[in-house]
Write a protein that holds these residues in place. Sequence first.
Motif, PDB file in Angstrom:
ATOM      1  N   ALA A  52       0.810  -1.215   0.000  1.00 18.01           N
ATOM      2  CA  ALA A  52       0.000   0.000   0.000  1.00 18.01           C
ATOM      3  C   ALA A  52       0.852   1.278   0.000  1.00 18.01           C
ATOM      4  O   ALA A  52       0.345   2.353  -0.284  1.00 18.01           O
ATOM      5  CB  ALA A  52      -0.957   0.000   1.190  1.00 18.01           C
ATOM      6  N   HIS A  55       0.869   1.168  -3.987  1.00 16.65           N
ATOM      7  CA  HIS A  55      -0.324   0.867  -4.787  1.00 16.65           C
ATOM      8  C   HIS A  55      -1.619   1.290  -4.114  1.00 16.65           C
ATOM      9  O   HIS A  55      -1.756   1.175  -2.901  1.00 16.65           O
ATOM     10  CB  HIS A  55      -0.439  -0.645  -5.018  1.00 16.65           C
ATOM     11  N   THR A  56      -2.593   1.699  -4.929  1.00 20.72           N
ATOM     12  CA  THR A  56      -3.957   1.887  -4.425  1.00 20.72           C
ATOM     13  C   THR A  56      -4.740   0.605  -4.725  1.00 20.72           C
ATOM     14  O   THR A  56      -4.294  -0.249  -5.488  1.00 20.72           O
ATOM     15  CB  THR A  56      -4.673   3.055  -5.134  1.00 20.72           C
ATOM     16  N   THR A  57      -5.905   0.478  -4.113  1.00 27.73           N
ATOM     17  CA  THR A  57      -6.767  -0.675  -4.388  1.00 27.73           C
ATOM     18  C   THR A  57      -7.931  -0.235  -5.282  1.00 27.73           C
ATOM     19  O   THR A  57      -8.954  -0.885  -5.368  1.00 27.73           O
ATOM     20  CB  THR A  57      -7.307  -1.295  -3.088  1.00 27.73           C
ATOM     21  N   THR A  58      -7.755   0.934  -5.917  1.00 26.24           N
ATOM     22  CA  THR A  58      -8.753   1.421  -6.880  1.00 26.24           C
ATOM     23  C   THR A  58      -8.162   1.266  -8.281  1.00 26.24           C
ATOM     24  O   THR A  58      -7.154   0.589  -8.451  1.00 26.24           O
ATOM     25  CB  THR A  58      -9.058   2.914  -6.627  1.00 26.24           C
ATOM     26  N   GLU A  60      -7.054   3.833  -9.793  1.00 27.35           N
ATOM     27  CA  GLU A  60      -6.162   4.997  -9.919  1.00 27.35           C
ATOM     28  C   GLU A  60      -4.690   4.624  -9.778  1.00 27.35           C
ATOM     29  O   GLU A  60      -4.308   3.944  -8.822  1.00 27.35           O
ATOM     30  CB  GLU A  60      -6.471   6.020  -8.815  1.00 27.35           C
ATOM     31  N   SER A  62      -1.046   5.371  -8.593  1.00 29.75           N
ATOM     32  CA  SER A  62      -0.624   6.136  -7.421  1.00 29.75           C
ATOM     33  C   SER A  62       0.296   7.283  -7.837  1.00 29.75           C
ATOM     34  O   SER A  62       0.740   7.354  -8.984  1.00 29.75           O
ATOM     35  CB  SER A  62       0.107   5.224  -6.435  1.00 29.75           C
ATOM     36  N   GLY A  68      -3.024   1.121 -10.108  1.00 25.88           N
ATOM     37  CA  GLY A  68      -4.067   0.761  -9.140  1.00 25.88           C
ATOM     38  C   GLY A  68      -4.389  -0.711  -9.353  1.00 25.88           C
ATOM     39  O   GLY A  68      -4.433  -1.173 -10.493  1.00 25.88           O
TER      40      GLY A  68
END
Length: 135
Positions: A52, A55-58, A60, A62, A68
């Motif tokens: 995290a 990285h995002t979990t969406t 998008e 980062s 993402g």
Amino acid sequence: MSVKSNVVTLSLCLLIISAPAFADEATETEGLPETFAASAERGKAQFQAICAHCHTTTYEESRIGAPGLKGVLERHSETWLNQWLKSPEEFAQKDVAARDLIDANTFGLAMPTLPAMQDEHNRLDIIEYLKTLKE
Ligand code: HEC
């Protein structure tokens, strides 16, 4: 001795010769580890601690240019992910998609080979978690 009994004798000999080979196979199979029960919960904890940061979990990207990871299982197979997570750079030496991914990064900070990802169980847990990142 008739031709027929020669064939029978030969077959018997072959059976005896090949028997130890069967025995070896049986021993090898017994040595294999039990099927590992991957856990999305353990994977999530690891993701938050290690991945995290970048990285995002969406969907998008980062701020440092890491993709993402939502829907990542639609882009890559589990086998692909398992190898990528172990060592992106090493995997990119034999996989075109991995090479392209690294080459397309204009931010200059590539995904590192992570010590925690050298453990296959950790990788399988993370992949189990990544599977939950869908719509
Ligand atoms: C230091 C930042 C960083 C860390 C930490 C990191 N990554 Fe990455 N990751 C990247 C970057 C940057 C890329 C894009 C490819 C490249 O340039 O290496 C990437 C690519 C990926 C991809 C391919 C995504 C796609 O859309 O094709 C996956 C999957 C991935 N990372 C998973 C993880 C997981 C899971 C972890 C934690 C175990 C992790 N990463 C840790 C920076 C990071």
